[in-house]
Design an enzyme around this catalytic site. Structure first.
Site, PDB file in Angstrom:
ATOM      1  N   GLY A 130       8.850   8.868  24.251  1.00 22.44           N
ATOM      2  CA  GLY A 130       7.623   8.859  25.050  1.00 22.44           C
ATOM      3  C   GLY A 130       6.705   7.747  24.611  1.00 22.44           C
ATOM      4  O   GLY A 130       7.134   6.814  23.932  1.00 22.44           O
ATOM      5  N   ASN A 131       5.461   7.816  25.006  1.00 19.80           N
ATOM      6  CA  ASN A 131       4.475   6.826  24.569  1.00 19.80           C
ATOM      7  C   ASN A 131       3.101   7.481  24.485  1.00 19.80           C
ATOM      8  O   ASN A 131       2.947   8.657  24.819  1.00 19.80           O
ATOM      9  CB  ASN A 131       4.489   5.604  25.499  1.00 19.80           C
ATOM     10  CG  ASN A 131       4.113   5.962  26.914  1.00 19.80           C
ATOM     11  OD1 ASN A 131       2.973   6.330  27.188  1.00 19.80           O
ATOM     12  ND2 ASN A 131       5.066   5.891  27.827  1.00 19.80           N
ATOM     13  N   ARG A 132       2.116   6.714  24.041  1.00 14.23           N
ATOM     14  CA  ARG A 132       0.812   7.297  23.700  1.00 14.23           C
ATOM     15  C   ARG A 132      -0.159   7.403  24.866  1.00 14.23           C
ATOM     16  O   ARG A 132      -1.333   7.701  24.675  1.00 14.23           O
ATOM     17  CB  ARG A 132       0.159   6.490  22.579  1.00 14.23           C
ATOM     18  CG  ARG A 132       0.929   6.521  21.286  1.00 14.23           C
ATOM     19  CD  ARG A 132       0.137   5.815  20.192  1.00 14.23           C
ATOM     20  NE  ARG A 132       0.947   5.560  19.018  1.00 14.23           N
ATOM     21  CZ  ARG A 132       1.220   6.476  18.095  1.00 14.23           C
ATOM     22  NH1 ARG A 132       0.750   7.695  18.217  1.00 14.23           N
ATOM     23  NH2 ARG A 132       1.966   6.152  17.062  1.00 14.23           N
ATOM     24  N   ALA A 181       2.155   4.872  32.431  1.00 12.91           N
ATOM     25  CA  ALA A 181       2.883   4.091  31.417  1.00 12.91           C
ATOM     26  C   ALA A 181       4.323   4.602  31.437  1.00 12.91           C
ATOM     27  O   ALA A 181       4.680   5.531  30.707  1.00 12.91           O
ATOM     28  CB  ALA A 181       2.249   4.284  30.045  1.00 12.91           C
TER      29      ALA A 181
END
Ligand code: CTP
Length: 218
Positions: A21-23, A90
Site C-alpha cells: 500500500g502507500n501512505r 494514489a
C-alpha cells in the site's frame, strides 16, 4: 453536474493478511468531494482504504474499493456519464504477481516478490474522454517537476494537472494542509499557497468549474 472522483490509496494483497500500500489518507480527495457537493454537484467518490468516514452530504455517493483493479471497475461504471473526472487517488503502479491463498511463512534469509503492472485508471479512461468532459489529474514529482507534470497531462489526456509539493513542510500525505501548483496544456500556471486541504479543494473546484467546457454547464 456529475463528478467522478478517485481518492485514497489502493491496497494490493500479497496473502490473506498482507498487502502493498502507500501512505495516502484520502484527505485531499474527500475535501474535493465536499467542495464539489457544496457547489451542487452529484459526486461519485471511489475511495481506496481510508480511515475517513463516508462524507455526510447526500450528494456524495461513496464507493469503497481496495485494489487498483476494483477502483478501475468502479470508476469505469460512471465515467461515461460523468461531466468531470478528478483522479486524486494514489494508485499502486504494481501489484504482486501472485496472491497466496495461505499466509506466506518465513523461510529463507531473503524473499523476492514479483510485481506486475496495474491498470492506469486515469490514462485508460483518458483515451475515452469526450470533448465535453473534463479531466483533472494529480502528480507528485521530485525532479523537473513542471516538465514531468505537463508530460503526465499529455500522456493521460488531462485538462489540468495538480502538482503536489514534496519540498514544503505541511504539504502532502497525511497533513491537513497542502500547497499545490496547477498546470494546463498551454503551460499556464496557478499557484495555491500553503492552506488547509479544504481551502485548496474549494480553490481547485472554482478553477475546474471556470475551465470546463461551456457545453457541460447545462
Ligand atoms: N493514476 C491512475 N492509475 C494508476 C496510476 C496513477 O489513475 N495506475 C493517476 C493518479 O490518480 C494521478 C495521476 O494518475 O492522478 C498521476 O499518477 P502517477 O503515479 O504520478 O503517474 P505515473 O505516470 O504512473 O507516474 P510516474 O511515471 O512518475 O511513475
Amino acid at each position: 453536474m456529475h463528478v467522478l472522483l478517485t481518492a485514497g490509496p489502493t491496497y494490493e494483497p500479497l496473502d490473506p493478511v498482507r498487502f502493498l500500500g502507500n501512505r495516502s489518507t484520502g484527505k485531499m480527495g474527500y475535501a474535493l468531494a465536499e467542495a464539489f457537493a457544496a457547489e451542487g454537484a452529484e459526486v461519485t467518490l471511489v475511495s481506496g482504504p481510508s480511515q475517513l468516514p463516508d462524507p455526510a452530504s447526500p450528494r456524495i455517493h461513496t464507493v469503497r474499493v481496495e485494489t487498483a483493479a476494483e477502483m478501475f471497475a468502479a470508476a469505469e461504471q460512471v465515467a461515461a456519464e460523468a461531466d468531470i473526472w478528478v483522479f486524486a487517488a494514489a494508485v499502486a503502479d504494481y501489484r504482486p504477481a501472485q496472491v497466496a491463498a495461505e499466509k506466506i511463512k518465513k523461510s529463507g534469509e531473503t524473499l523476492t516478490l514479483e510485481l506486475v503492472k496495474n491498470v492506469d485508471i486515469a490514462a485508460t479512461l483518458g483515451q475515452r474522454k469526450r470533448a465535453e468532459q473534463f479531466a483533472v489529474g494529480f502528480a507528485l514529482e521530485t525532479t523537473n517537476e513542471l516538465a514531468h507534470a505537463q508530460d503526465k497531462l499529455r500522456r493521460k489526456n488531462f485538462d489540468l494537472v495538480v502538482l503536489n509539493s514534496l519540498r514544503d513542510a505541511g504539504a502532502g500525505f497525511g497533513h491537513d494542509t497542502n500547497k499545490v501548483t496547477v498546470l494546463d496544456a498551454a503551460g499556464q500556471i496557478v499557484n495555491f499557497e500553503l492552506q488547509s486541504k479544504a481551502d485548496v479543494a474549494r480553490g481547485l473546484v472554482s478553477l475546474i468549474l471556470a475551465r470546463r467546457p461551456l457545453s457541460s454547464n447545462v
